[in-house]
Design a protein around this motif. Structure first.
Motif, mmCIF file in Angstrom:
data_model
loop_
_atom_site.group_PDB
_atom_site.id
_atom_site.type_symbol
_atom_site.label_atom_id
_atom_site.label_comp_id
_atom_site.label_asym_id
_atom_site.label_seq_id
_atom_site.Cartn_x
_atom_site.Cartn_y
_atom_site.Cartn_z
ATOM 1 N N VAL A 1 29.443 -36.709 -13.287
ATOM 2 C CA VAL A 1 28.735 -35.872 -12.312
ATOM 3 C C VAL A 1 27.570 -36.635 -11.699
ATOM 4 O O VAL A 1 27.324 -36.555 -10.487
ATOM 5 C CB VAL A 1 28.254 -34.573 -12.997
ATOM 6 C CG1 VAL A 1 27.333 -33.787 -12.070
ATOM 7 C CG2 VAL A 1 29.435 -33.706 -13.408
ATOM 8 N N GLU A 2 26.861 -37.392 -12.502
ATOM 9 C CA GLU A 2 25.721 -38.165 -11.991
ATOM 10 C C GLU A 2 26.195 -39.232 -11.005
ATOM 11 O O GLU A 2 25.529 -39.474 -9.973
ATOM 12 C CB GLU A 2 24.974 -38.801 -13.160
ATOM 13 C CG GLU A 2 23.792 -39.665 -12.758
ATOM 14 C CD GLU A 2 22.738 -38.893 -11.969
ATOM 15 O OE1 GLU A 2 22.047 -39.535 -11.151
ATOM 16 O OE2 GLU A 2 22.601 -37.666 -12.167
ATOM 17 N N ARG A 3 27.322 -39.851 -11.265
ATOM 18 C CA ARG A 3 27.852 -40.864 -10.342
ATOM 19 C C ARG A 3 28.278 -40.219 -9.020
ATOM 20 O O ARG A 3 28.090 -40.800 -7.952
ATOM 21 C CB ARG A 3 29.045 -41.586 -10.985
ATOM 22 C CG ARG A 3 28.662 -42.434 -12.184
ATOM 23 C CD ARG A 3 29.846 -43.194 -12.745
ATOM 24 N NE ARG A 3 30.360 -44.196 -11.807
ATOM 25 C CZ ARG A 3 31.333 -45.040 -12.079
ATOM 26 N NH1 ARG A 3 31.915 -45.003 -13.286
ATOM 27 N NH2 ARG A 3 31.744 -45.919 -11.185
ATOM 28 N N LEU A 4 28.849 -39.017 -9.090
ATOM 29 C CA LEU A 4 29.224 -38.315 -7.856
ATOM 30 C C LEU A 4 27.985 -37.889 -7.078
ATOM 31 O O LEU A 4 27.980 -37.903 -5.841
ATOM 32 C CB LEU A 4 30.083 -37.086 -8.206
ATOM 33 C CG LEU A 4 31.508 -37.383 -8.680
ATOM 34 C CD1 LEU A 4 32.142 -36.136 -9.284
ATOM 35 C CD2 LEU A 4 32.366 -37.898 -7.522
ATOM 36 N N ARG A 5 26.944 -37.502 -7.803
ATOM 37 C CA ARG A 5 25.689 -37.148 -7.125
ATOM 38 C C ARG A 5 25.126 -38.361 -6.377
ATOM 39 O O ARG A 5 24.637 -38.242 -5.250
ATOM 40 C CB ARG A 5 24.686 -36.635 -8.150
ATOM 41 C CG ARG A 5 23.382 -36.114 -7.529
ATOM 42 C CD ARG A 5 22.255 -36.100 -8.525
ATOM 43 N NE ARG A 5 21.924 -37.451 -8.987
ATOM 44 C CZ ARG A 5 21.234 -38.347 -8.269
ATOM 45 N NH1 ARG A 5 20.794 -38.030 -7.051
ATOM 46 N NH2 ARG A 5 20.999 -39.548 -8.751
ATOM 47 N N ALA A 6 25.212 -39.534 -7.035
ATOM 48 C CA ALA A 6 24.702 -40.747 -6.401
ATOM 49 C C ALA A 6 25.483 -41.107 -5.145
ATOM 50 O O ALA A 6 24.938 -41.747 -4.230
ATOM 51 C CB ALA A 6 24.742 -41.913 -7.397
ATOM 52 N N GLY B 1 29.301 -20.716 -8.118
ATOM 53 C CA GLY B 1 29.666 -21.035 -9.491
ATOM 54 C C GLY B 1 30.489 -22.301 -9.603
ATOM 55 O O GLY B 1 30.414 -23.006 -10.613
ATOM 56 N N MET B 2 31.306 -22.601 -8.579
ATOM 57 C CA MET B 2 32.174 -23.778 -8.608
ATOM 58 C C MET B 2 31.479 -25.032 -8.079
ATOM 59 O O MET B 2 31.956 -26.145 -8.305
ATOM 60 C CB MET B 2 33.432 -23.514 -7.773
ATOM 61 C CG MET B 2 34.269 -22.350 -8.255
ATOM 62 S SD MET B 2 35.676 -22.032 -7.172
ATOM 63 C CE MET B 2 36.637 -23.512 -7.414
ATOM 64 N N LEU B 3 30.371 -24.862 -7.378
ATOM 65 C CA LEU B 3 29.700 -25.992 -6.727
ATOM 66 C C LEU B 3 28.893 -26.784 -7.749
ATOM 67 O O LEU B 3 27.938 -26.284 -8.341
ATOM 68 C CB LEU B 3 28.797 -25.477 -5.607
ATOM 69 C CG LEU B 3 28.230 -26.501 -4.641
ATOM 70 C CD1 LEU B 3 29.343 -27.269 -3.940
ATOM 71 C CD2 LEU B 3 27.332 -25.810 -3.608
ATOM 72 N N VAL B 4 29.289 -28.035 -7.951
ATOM 73 C CA VAL B 4 28.615 -28.900 -8.924
ATOM 74 C C VAL B 4 27.605 -29.810 -8.233
ATOM 75 O O VAL B 4 26.459 -29.930 -8.669
ATOM 76 C CB VAL B 4 29.647 -29.746 -9.697
ATOM 77 C CG1 VAL B 4 28.952 -30.668 -10.697
ATOM 78 C CG2 VAL B 4 30.647 -28.847 -10.411
ATOM 79 N N VAL B 5 28.027 -30.455 -7.151
ATOM 80 C CA VAL B 5 27.151 -31.337 -6.382
ATOM 81 C C VAL B 5 27.292 -30.968 -4.912
ATOM 82 O O VAL B 5 28.413 -30.743 -4.426
ATOM 83 C CB VAL B 5 27.517 -32.827 -6.592
ATOM 84 C CG1 VAL B 5 26.642 -33.716 -5.719
ATOM 85 C CG2 VAL B 5 27.364 -33.210 -8.052
#
Length: 547
Positions: free
Chosen positions: A134-139, A388-392
């Motif tokens: 998740v952190e890599r996708l955020r980046a 609820g489904m939205l992560v980034v």
């Protein structure tokens, strides 16, 4: 290809996420890089749905081959087939896939490295367990929607890909168990001897567990099921299985949203002991217990496996999350102490055609939900499902979502008080409905001429008939519509009385009074229709509660 610019504020009143029309969006369907994964996130049928929404679709060549969908079928549906995954990642505005991004086999490249800034990704993600991903996708400043994070609410059932996949997995687990077991699951009496039914024990009665119960029961096995949530008892018993109760003073295993939760060591030890006792007498054990965001609980110890009969089978559906059995080995079937333990994680890929159709349908439904009637990609931050489904979202981490707001129920309507407003005053009586008034007038129009010119017996019969009509009208009028079907079945007894009365009336009126004989015959006919219809309705209602 139109470039999407997100100029609107995030999380504003409108919750906008760009205002480009759907026609400017290109949806890309990828081939899964995991060699064991045969499912695909888009099928020719779902491609047609996306095209009807005004979207364009590209599909990586060979994406659906494992599920039986050829490139020609996608092209015929209206998609453009491209040769490589790089083409999909490079062109698509919305990328749909099954598994979370992972390292590409035989390469040092990771799928995350292919994600473009502002690109949208829809897939299973398991954000609670894959925080680094998740952190890599955020980046990468992407927008990511997790198909495993659909809220457990009624409105979201059509998007619940996790339940759809669990349903298929539960069914396939019984097929795998039957293959490994090597005997008949159903009992039989043959000339060669008697065959006892297999004893099947299901651990965990979620969607997968209930599907396994249905499949095992349909094959003739005797099924028991265990779950830490007492609320599933009725569901288990309605499918013909025996519920195994478990109580532990001061603690339950039921968590939020209907899922299980982590429990204390003492609770787990008591749970393991109970499961071991039932494993000892079972031929097949299927485990489905998972805890969201945690390693699967170890419910079957090595000692429990030692106590099982030789030739027994364990199918561990939680193998991908560590397994419910202490001796499970991921992606292997191993024999331990004479017991076969199936820990394969590709059971869904063994039913790739069906699983792909269900998953692709939920993905298309999600996209349609976001586009709305305006056919504009617009994430609504106020919508419980989308949030609820939205992560980034454009590089902003939005996981975990806020707890849902519990909306208070509507206040009960107050009865109108009498004029004057004094406390304790009786409310005004409601006026009679128009059908009742018309019925009263019709009764008077019939009774007056019959009373003046008719015979005494006819007057008595007509009076009883009309009074019965009035009373019956008021009884049915005041019954809630939800009880109309049971009410119809109960009135069979009343219709039986009418049948007897009609037959007696026909017999007594056959000499001298032909009118009574005719009315009696009509009563017999109508009552017979009502009795037959009542039994049919009752039978249909009872079938709803049978497997």
């Amino acid at each position: 290809m139109a470039e999407d610019k997100h100029g609107s504020p995030k999380g504003g009143a409108e919750g906008a996420d760009g205002e480009a029309g759907s026609g400017s969006f290109l949806v890309g369907v990828l081939k899964e890089v995991d060699p064991r994964e045969k499912r695909v996130a888009g099928t020719p049928a779902s491609v047609e749905r996306l095209l009807k929404m005004g979207l364009r679709v590209i599909v990586e060549s060979g994406a659906g081959a494992g599920a039986g969908f050829e490139d020609a079928a996608y092209a015929e549906a209206g998609a453009r087939v491209v040769p490589t995954a790089a083409d999909v990642w490079g062109e698509a505005d919305i990328v749909v896939k099954v598994r979370a991004p992972m390292e590409v086999p035989d390469s040092e490249e990771h799928e995350v490295d292919r994600v473009r800034e502002g690109q949208r990704l829809i897939s299973f993600l398991w954000p609670a367990q894959n925080k680094e991903l998740v952190e890599r996708l955020r980046a990468r400043k992407a927008t990511v929607l997790a198909m495993d994070a659909v809220p457990r609410i009624t409105r979201a059932q059509k998007l619940d890909a996790l339940s759809a996949m669990s349903n298929v997995a539960g069914y396939r687990a019984v097929v795998e168990a039957a293959y490994c077991y090597g005997r008949l699951l159903g009992g039989q009496v043959t000339a060669a001897g008697k065959v006892k039914p297999a004893q099947v024990f299901i651990v965990g009665a979620g969607v997968a567990g209930l599907a396994a119960i249905g499949a095992a029961r349909s094959l003739g096995a005797q099924v028991k099921a265990f779950d830490t949530r007492p609320v599933v008892r009725e569901q288990i018993e309605s499918m013909g299985a025996q519920f195994v109760p478990f109580e532990f003073q001061g603690e339950t295993g039921e968590g939020k949203g209907g899922y299980a939760k982590e429990v204390s060591d003492a609770y787990l030890a008591a749970e393991q002991q109970l499961i071991a006792e039932h494993c000892r007498g079972s031929d097949i054990v299927i485990t489905t217990a998972l805890i969201p965001g945690r390693k699967a609980p170890e419910l079957i110890t090595s000692g429990a496996v030692v106590g099982m009969r030789r030739g027994s089978v364990i199918v561990d559906l939680a193998a991908e999350q560590g397994g419910n059995c202490a001796l499970t080995e991921r992606d292997k079937t191993v024999e331990r102490y004479g017991v076969l333990i199936n820990g394969h994680t590709d059971l869904l890929s063994r039913m790739a055609l069906q699983a792909s159709e269900l998953y692709a349908n939920t993905v298309a439904t999600l996209i349609e939900e976001i586009l709305g009637k305006a056919r504009v990609w617009q994430l609504n931050m106020q919508d419980e499902i989308q949030r609820g489904m939205l992560v980034v979202h454009d590089g902003e981490l939005l996981w975990p979502p806020p707890s849902p707001t519990i909306r208070p129920g509507a206040p009960a309507p107050q009865k109108p008080s009498a004029p004057g407003g004094a406390h304790g005053a009786k409310p005004e009586a409601p006026s009679s409905p128009w059908p009742a008034r018309i019925g009263m007038v019709a009764a008077l129009l019939v009774l007056v001429p019959v009373g003046l010119f008719g015979q005494r017996e006819l007057v008595q019969h007509m009076t009883v008939f009309l009074l019965a009509c009035v009373v019956g009208w008021h009884v049915v009028w005041n019954v809630t519509p939800a009880l109309h079907t049971p009410l119809m079945s109960v009135t069979n007894a009343i219709s039986g009385i009418i049948l007897i009365g009609g037959m007696l009336l026909s017999a007594s009126g056959s000499v001298g009074v032909p009118v009574a004989a005719i009315l009696g015959a009509v009563a017999v006919l109508l009552a017979s229709i009502n009795v037959a219809g009542g039994f049919l309705v009752t039978q249909r209602m009872l079938r709803m509660f049978q497997r």
